[in-house]
Design an enzyme around this catalytic site. Structure first.
Site, PDB file in Angstrom:
ATOM      1  N   ARG A  31       0.826  -1.207   0.000  1.00 18.81           N
ATOM      2  CA  ARG A  31       0.000   0.000   0.000  1.00 18.81           C
ATOM      3  C   ARG A  31       0.860   1.257   0.000  1.00 18.81           C
ATOM      4  O   ARG A  31       1.997   1.252   0.458  1.00 18.81           O
ATOM      5  CB  ARG A  31      -0.878  -0.009   1.243  1.00 18.81           C
ATOM      6  CG  ARG A  31      -1.952  -1.074   1.150  1.00 18.81           C
ATOM      7  CD  ARG A  31      -2.786  -1.062   2.407  1.00 18.81           C
ATOM      8  NE  ARG A  31      -3.824  -2.081   2.329  1.00 18.81           N
ATOM      9  CZ  ARG A  31      -4.708  -2.282   3.298  1.00 18.81           C
ATOM     10  NH1 ARG A  31      -4.669  -1.543   4.392  1.00 18.81           N
ATOM     11  NH2 ARG A  31      -5.628  -3.210   3.173  1.00 18.81           N
ATOM     12  N   CYS A  32       0.248   2.343  -0.476  1.00 19.89           N
ATOM     13  CA  CYS A  32       0.936   3.623  -0.508  1.00 19.89           C
ATOM     14  C   CYS A  32       1.333   4.006   0.911  1.00 19.89           C
ATOM     15  O   CYS A  32       0.593   3.690   1.845  1.00 19.89           O
ATOM     16  CB  CYS A  32       0.047   4.712  -1.125  1.00 19.89           C
ATOM     17  SG  CYS A  32      -1.079   5.534   0.007  1.00 19.89           S
ATOM     18  N   PRO A  33       2.476   4.617   1.157  1.00 22.97           N
ATOM     19  CA  PRO A  33       3.425   5.062   0.131  1.00 22.97           C
ATOM     20  C   PRO A  33       4.577   4.088  -0.121  1.00 22.97           C
ATOM     21  O   PRO A  33       5.603   4.488  -0.652  1.00 22.97           O
ATOM     22  CB  PRO A  33       3.965   6.358   0.745  1.00 22.97           C
ATOM     23  CG  PRO A  33       3.956   6.081   2.227  1.00 22.97           C
ATOM     24  CD  PRO A  33       2.844   5.097   2.493  1.00 22.97           C
ATOM     25  N   ASP A  59      -1.398  -1.006  -5.908  1.00 27.41           N
ATOM     26  CA  ASP A  59      -1.972   0.142  -5.200  1.00 27.41           C
ATOM     27  C   ASP A  59      -2.411   1.216  -6.194  1.00 27.41           C
ATOM     28  O   ASP A  59      -1.620   1.675  -7.024  1.00 27.41           O
ATOM     29  CB  ASP A  59      -0.928   0.701  -4.223  1.00 27.41           C
ATOM     30  CG  ASP A  59      -1.450   1.932  -3.505  1.00 27.41           C
ATOM     31  OD1 ASP A  59      -2.639   1.935  -3.146  1.00 27.41           O
ATOM     32  OD2 ASP A  59      -0.677   2.885  -3.334  1.00 27.41           O
ATOM     33  N   CYS A 104      -3.862   5.810   2.742  1.00 21.10           N
ATOM     34  CA  CYS A 104      -2.933   4.692   2.670  1.00 21.10           C
ATOM     35  C   CYS A 104      -3.443   3.499   3.455  1.00 21.10           C
ATOM     36  O   CYS A 104      -3.270   2.361   3.059  1.00 21.10           O
ATOM     37  CB  CYS A 104      -1.571   5.115   3.199  1.00 21.10           C
ATOM     38  SG  CYS A 104      -0.854   6.468   2.245  1.00 21.10           S
TER      39      CYS A 104
END
Lengths: 84, 379
Positions: free
Chosen positions: A20-22, A47, B324
């Site tokens: 997942r980000c980041p 993602d 996120c």
């Protein structure tokens, strides 16, 4: 984590499936200097934020965003050229 | 009115999330208390208690109209800003159904506009998106074939003002303007057919919005009607809420220029300072044509929600467009449409009494908060 067989003409492939980000951007930021200036890095990422954040990273860090591709399993591949 | 809070935990948090919701304005509190006592009855009744409620409601409507420079019969109180948006977008579409079924909207509209569009599409309508530039500014009006053009007065996430009057005057397509983020903070542009406002974004109570429908606009109720005073709305009128909303709007409109000027200085200071103090950060949104109280920035390699938590621990309440770890996993569609970094995002929005001391205290802790998250990530 580079795959044993880099996608197409990329020197380095970063497999960021499921991350997942980041995290994909962190991987890219940490490892892009492993390729020579002028060479390509391929970021394979599930993602959805990567589609915006990889071009934005290139703009902020003065690197070139080359474009988007698709891996054999349908996952997007974002290609970046190291400029400096 | 002096506030000594500097964002340190022992002084209480510095609330920098005014664009999500403001504390009740003192003028609203007084009006609310008075109207709860005098405005409980059904304003349609002819007895004295009913007439008293009706008087309060009409007064509230007149005050809101005067603050927004429209006529009282153009103001419809609604149970929320969102409901006003839905009534405005879908009602203008219904009024133009014989012309076209296409809603054009900018790519950075609030989710209430996006959802109204999705609902329209699910019932056979069409939605087309009008793009924005890197600053989040919508540069063009839609093709003449559209029935309605939905364009916000200002963006709620990055503060960029939209050229509503310019784009409206160059096009025959009626404009719906979501003014929820802008009302009470800047003078509104003209040229629109319908607009929506939301009281808790200017210091009124939650649960009060208003649809503003200009005379001559072609509008048809998209929902079941009701037998109330104002046939455009539904349900029993929230008379005390409407009066409190009007009192707050009157107070903030009177002090608007002075407050905006103070906020603008603070936001300019933040915009100029952050890039010098935090490496790899991008301040987004238009630097000049923007709401006075909002600044948004994104920090490379940082989880935006982790940053919100870090800042909260240090006594600062801020918002983030990053997702996120959120269950949706989809980042802000606004940041995406602008093509700016979606992770590591923070939005600061100042209230009326935000101080230089609070802002400096925030700027003092930000580099360390960002640095800690980056070092946790091995950077």
């Amino acid at each position: 984590m580079s795959a044993p067989f880099p996608a197409s003409d990329a020197t380095l492939e970063l497999d960021c499936r499921g991350l997942r980000c980041p995290v994909p951007i962190i991987r890219l930021g940490k490892r892009y200097t492993e390729v020579a200036v002028g060479e390509l890095i391929a970021v394979v990422a599930t993602d959805v934020a990567a589609r915006v954040d990889i071009p934005a990273w290139c703009r902020m860090r003065g690197q070139e965003y080359v474009g988007e591709d698709v891996a054999a399993d349908g996952v997007p591949v974002y290609r970046v050229r190291r400029l400096s | 009115m002096t506030r000594t809070s500097q964002g340190a935990a022992d002084n209480g948090p510095a609330y920098f999330d005014a664009a999500s919701s403001l504390p009740l304005h003192p003028a609203a509190r007084d009006a609310l208390t008075a109207a709860l006592d005098k405005g409980y009855a059904d304003p349609r009744r002819l007895h004295s208690s009913g007439r008293s409620a009706r008087l309060i409601l009409d007064n509230a409507r007149a005050v809101v109209a005067s603050c927004l420079d429209v006529r009282p019969d153009e103001v419809t109180f609604t149970p929320s800003g969102t409901h006003a948006v839905h009534l405005g977008v879908l009602g203008l579409l219904a009024g133009r159904a014989r012309v076209s079924a296409t809603l054009a909207r900018s790519t950075v509209e609030h989710s209430s506009v996006v959802h109204a569009g999705d609902w329209h599409a699910s019932r056979g309508g069409e939605v087309v998106e009008v793009p924005v530039d890197r600053a989040g500014r919508c540069m063009s009006a839609p093709d003449a074939g559209a029935a309605v053009f939905a364009l916000q007065a200002a963006n709620h996430e990055v503060g960029t003002l939209q050229p509503v009057a310019d784009l409206a005057s160059g096009s025959d397509v009626p404009v719906f303007m979501d003014a929820c983020a802008a009302t009470g903070h800047v003078a509104l542009p003209g040229g629109w057919a319908a607009a929506a406002v939301s009281a808790h974004k200017w210091g009124g109570p939650a649960g009060v919005g208003a649809l503003i429908l200009r005379k001559g606009a072609r509008w048809r109720n998209p929902f079941p009607g009701d037998d109330r005073i104002d046939e455009r709305s539904i349900g029993f009128e929230n008379v005390p809420g409407a009066l409190a909303a009007a009192a707050a709007l009157q107070a903030v409109t009177a002090g608007r220029e002075e407050v905006a000027q103070r906020q603008r200085v603070l936001i300019d200071h933040i915009r100029n300072t952050i890039p010098a103090m935090v490496p790899d950060v991008e301040v987004v949104g238009d630097p000049d044509a923007r709401l006075p109280h909002i600044v948004t920035f994104s920090c490379l390699y940082v989880d935006g929600e982790a940053l919100v938590t870090e800042l909260d621990r240090r006594g600062f309440s801020v918002a983030s467009g990053s997702a996120c770890t959120a269950s949706t996993l989809a980042p802000s569609h606004v940041l995406e449409a602008m093509g700016v970094l979606t992770h590591g995002n923070v939005r600061l929005s100042l209230g009326r009494d935000a101080t230089r001391e609070q802002v400096d205290a925030f700027l003092a802790v930000l580099p360390e908060a960002v640095g800690r998250i980056r070092s946790d990530a091995g950077l």
